[in-house]
Structures are given as structure tokens and as C-alpha cells.
Design a protein around this motif. Structure first.
Motif, PDB file in Angstrom:
ATOM      1  N   GLY A 219      -7.957   3.663  16.875  1.00 43.31           N
ATOM      2  CA  GLY A 219      -8.867   5.053  17.159  1.00 43.31           C
ATOM      3  C   GLY A 219      -8.846   5.480  16.646  1.00 43.31           C
ATOM      4  N   PHE A 220      -8.846   5.025  15.192  1.00 45.65           N
ATOM      5  CA  PHE A 220      -8.651   6.019  13.917  1.00 45.65           C
ATOM      6  C   PHE A 220     -10.128   6.479  13.277  1.00 45.65           C
TER       7      PHE A 220
ATOM      8  N   GLU B 241       1.438   6.987   5.996  1.00 47.67           N
ATOM      9  CA  GLU B 241       1.575   7.947   6.915  1.00 47.67           C
ATOM     10  C   GLU B 241       0.954   8.538   7.411  1.00 47.67           C
ATOM     11  N   LYS B 242      -0.179   9.470   6.001  1.00 47.65           N
ATOM     12  CA  LYS B 242      -1.248  10.167   6.616  1.00 47.65           C
ATOM     13  C   LYS B 242      -1.748   9.819   7.539  1.00 47.65           C
TER      14      LYS B 242
ATOM     15  N   THR C  98      -4.298   9.156  13.208  1.00 51.57           N
ATOM     16  CA  THR C  98      -4.934   8.036  14.640  1.00 51.57           C
ATOM     17  C   THR C  98      -4.656   8.337  15.985  1.00 51.57           C
ATOM     18  N   PRO C  99      -5.361   7.955  16.786  1.00 52.36           N
ATOM     19  CA  PRO C  99      -5.152   8.917  18.467  1.00 52.36           C
ATOM     20  C   PRO C  99      -3.859   8.126  18.613  1.00 52.36           C
ATOM     21  N   LEU C 100      -3.697   6.831  18.693  1.00 51.17           N
ATOM     22  CA  LEU C 100      -2.870   5.961  19.202  1.00 51.17           C
ATOM     23  C   LEU C 100      -1.104   6.671  18.524  1.00 51.17           C
TER      24      LEU C 100
ATOM     25  N   THR D 188       0.907  -1.359   0.184  1.00 53.12           N
ATOM     26  CA  THR D 188      -0.071  -0.303  -0.392  1.00 53.12           C
ATOM     27  C   THR D 188       1.055   1.334   0.333  1.00 53.12           C
ATOM     28  N   ARG D 189       2.091   0.994   1.540  1.00 56.51           N
ATOM     29  CA  ARG D 189       2.907   2.832   0.907  1.00 56.51           C
ATOM     30  C   ARG D 189       3.456   2.424  -0.443  1.00 56.51           C
ATOM     31  N   LEU D 190       3.319   1.846  -1.352  1.00 58.23           N
ATOM     32  CA  LEU D 190       3.964   1.565  -2.744  1.00 58.23           C
ATOM     33  C   LEU D 190       3.230   2.484  -3.790  1.00 58.23           C
ATOM     34  N   ALA D 191       1.864   1.617  -3.470  1.00 58.60           N
ATOM     35  CA  ALA D 191       0.609   2.323  -4.329  1.00 58.60           C
ATOM     36  C   ALA D 191       0.299   3.684  -4.030  1.00 58.60           C
ATOM     37  N   ILE D 192      -0.004   3.950  -2.817  1.00 59.48           N
ATOM     38  CA  ILE D 192      -0.080   5.409  -2.781  1.00 59.48           C
ATOM     39  C   ILE D 192       0.884   5.862  -1.705  1.00 59.48           C
ATOM     40  N   PRO D 193       1.937   6.450  -2.479  1.00 56.39           N
ATOM     41  CA  PRO D 193       2.966   7.151  -1.817  1.00 56.39           C
ATOM     42  C   PRO D 193       2.722   8.228  -0.670  1.00 56.39           C
TER      43      PRO D 193
END
Length: 250
Positions: A247-248, A205-206, A211-213, A196-201
Motif C-alpha cells: 500500500g506504499f 525502515e523509514k 507503508t500502510p501494512l 540498500t540498508r547499508l547504502a542508506i542507513p
């Protein structure tokens, strides 16, 4: 001894990521395991690791999109252990890209694995559990099955479908003594998350930053929830879709 002591659990999609990490948790909690994936090599390594730690584990291979394979690995579980008390269905593939840009062949494949594969597993596992009069099945969706976002539409559509299958199965199989629940992980460190990191640079991370945690989850954290749902501690839970997302979705 543990909360799954005496139970036989089939882990589908056990070669890596959430499936493999969940298998480690279930074994530590006392379950005897049958591990399944398409490739034998990673399964053999995980089986050796768990056996060395003193756990009862076997493995076999199969493709969840093929009915004959699913029937075979469910039958192999019963032949090896004599029963099937629980199943964790995590085999899946991901697919990036805008909906109008996803190749038709890719759509066919992701639907075959994520949706048809889940249905085939539910069908074959329920057939065995019905004869026993009991059982617990856990499917794996995603927070992408509970909301939408850009760039992963094909994957998210299949994960919405997994939730629909789970809820329907809870109604269909509940009178047979079979509980069916679903885990919806948020970003969880695994080979699939790397894809997924490769598919949506920057997309992963965004999401983690929102995410609350403020962290990605781990396969072991998902596995702990799966262990609870498969155990008798969750005896009155069925049809539940439980986010494990830091918590997202709160």
C-alpha cells in the motif's frame, strides 16, 4: 496440478531473493522451470531442493548483460523442455549514492544489467514466443520506478526504464500473442534489500514505517503475483505495472 501446470517458465535471476522465492512459488503452481543466474552454486542448490519436492527443474548460467549469454539460456530452455510459455526477468543490481557521486563505471554496469539485460531478455524470449504464437513475460521494476527519492537515483532511473521497456513490449508483442507485464515491489526482504540498508542507513525502515501494512514484503508474495500474471487467469492483462508494496503508493 496448478494454475501453471503444463507451462515452461524461464526464471532469470533465480539464485537468491525475489527470483529464488518466485521460482519456488511457480514450481508449486505446476510450472516446469529453467533457472538462470551468473553463479552455478546457488542454482544447483535450489534445483536440488525443488527436484526433491517433485518438481521438474533445470538450470544454466549466464550474464543478462551479454547478448550471447541471453540467447544461449533461452535456447537451452527450448532444448530442454521443447517450448517457452513464460519468463520472469528479475536479474538486477542496486546502486546507492547521490547521482553526482556515482562512479561512471558503476553507472555503466547498472545500466548494462538492469536496462540492457531486460531488453535482451525481452528480445530473445519474444523471438521464441512469436513462433509459438503465445507467451507471457513478467519484468521486475520497483516502486522506485514509479517515483523518486534521494540516494538511489541510478537504480531508480533503471527501474523507470524497465517500466518503459515493458509498456513498449506490450504494444510491440501483443499482436504476436505475447503478454508483457511488470511487477513493482516495495521493500521486500532479500539480499538486495540488505544492500540498500547499508547504502542508506535507516532508509528502509523509514519506508516500511510509511507503508500502510507496516511490513516489508516477501519474495513469495511477489511470486504469487508473478504466478497470476504468467497464468491464463491473466489472459487479458498486458502492459500492466502492478505495485506489490503493502500500500506504499496508495
Amino acid at each position: 496440478m496448478g494454475p501453471l501446470a503444463g507451462k515452461v517458465v524461464l526464471v532469470v535471476g533465480a539464485s537468491a531473493g525475489i527470483g529464488a522465492d518466485t521460482a519456488r512459488v511457480l514450481a508449486a503452481d505446476g510450472a516446469a522451470l529453467m533457472l538462470v543466474a551468473r553463479s552455478a552454486g546457488p542454482l544447483a542448490e535450489l534445483t536440488a531442493e525443488l527436484r526433491e519436492a517433485g518438481h521438474e527443474v533445470a538450470y544454466t548460467t549466464g550474464d543478462v548483460s551479454r547478448a550471447v549469454d541471453v540467447a544461449a539460456f533461452v535456447e537451452a530452455t527450448v532444448a530442454r523442455f521443447g517450448r517457452l510459455d513464460g519468463a520472469f526477468n528479475s536479474a538486477a543490481m542496486t546502486q546507492g549514492g547521490r547521482l553526482d557521486e556515482v562512479p561512471e563505471d558503476d553507472i555503466d554496469r547498472i545500466l548494462a544489467v538492469n536496462v540492457k539485460g531486460t531488453w535482451l531478455c525481452l528480445r530473445e524470449q519474444a523471438r521464441v514466443m512469436e513462433k509459438q504464437g503465445s507467451g507471457s513475460i513478467v519484468t521486475v521494476s520497483s516502486i522506485g520506478g514509479l517515483r523518486g527519492s534521494s540516494g538511489m537515483g541510478a537504480y531508480q532511473a533503471t527501474k523507470h526504464a524497465v517500466i518503459g521497456l515493458t509498456r513498449t513490449a506490450a504494444h510491440d508483442f501483443g499482436p504476436l500473442g505475447i503478454r508483457v507485464n511488470c511487477i513493482a515491489p516495495g521493500p521486500t526482504e532479500s539480499p538486495m534489500l540488505d544492500q540498500t540498508r547499508l547504502a542508506i542507513p535507516g532508509g528502509v525502515e523509514k519506508r516500511i514505517a510509511a507503508t500502510p501494512l507496516r511490513k516489508a514484503g516477501t519474495g513469495a508474495e511477489v511470486g504469487a503475483v508473478a504466478s497470476f500474471l504468467l497464468s491464463d487467469r491473466a489472459s487479458h492483462l498486458s502492459g500492466v505495472v502492478l505495485p506489490v508494496d503493502g500500500g506504499f503508493l496508495a
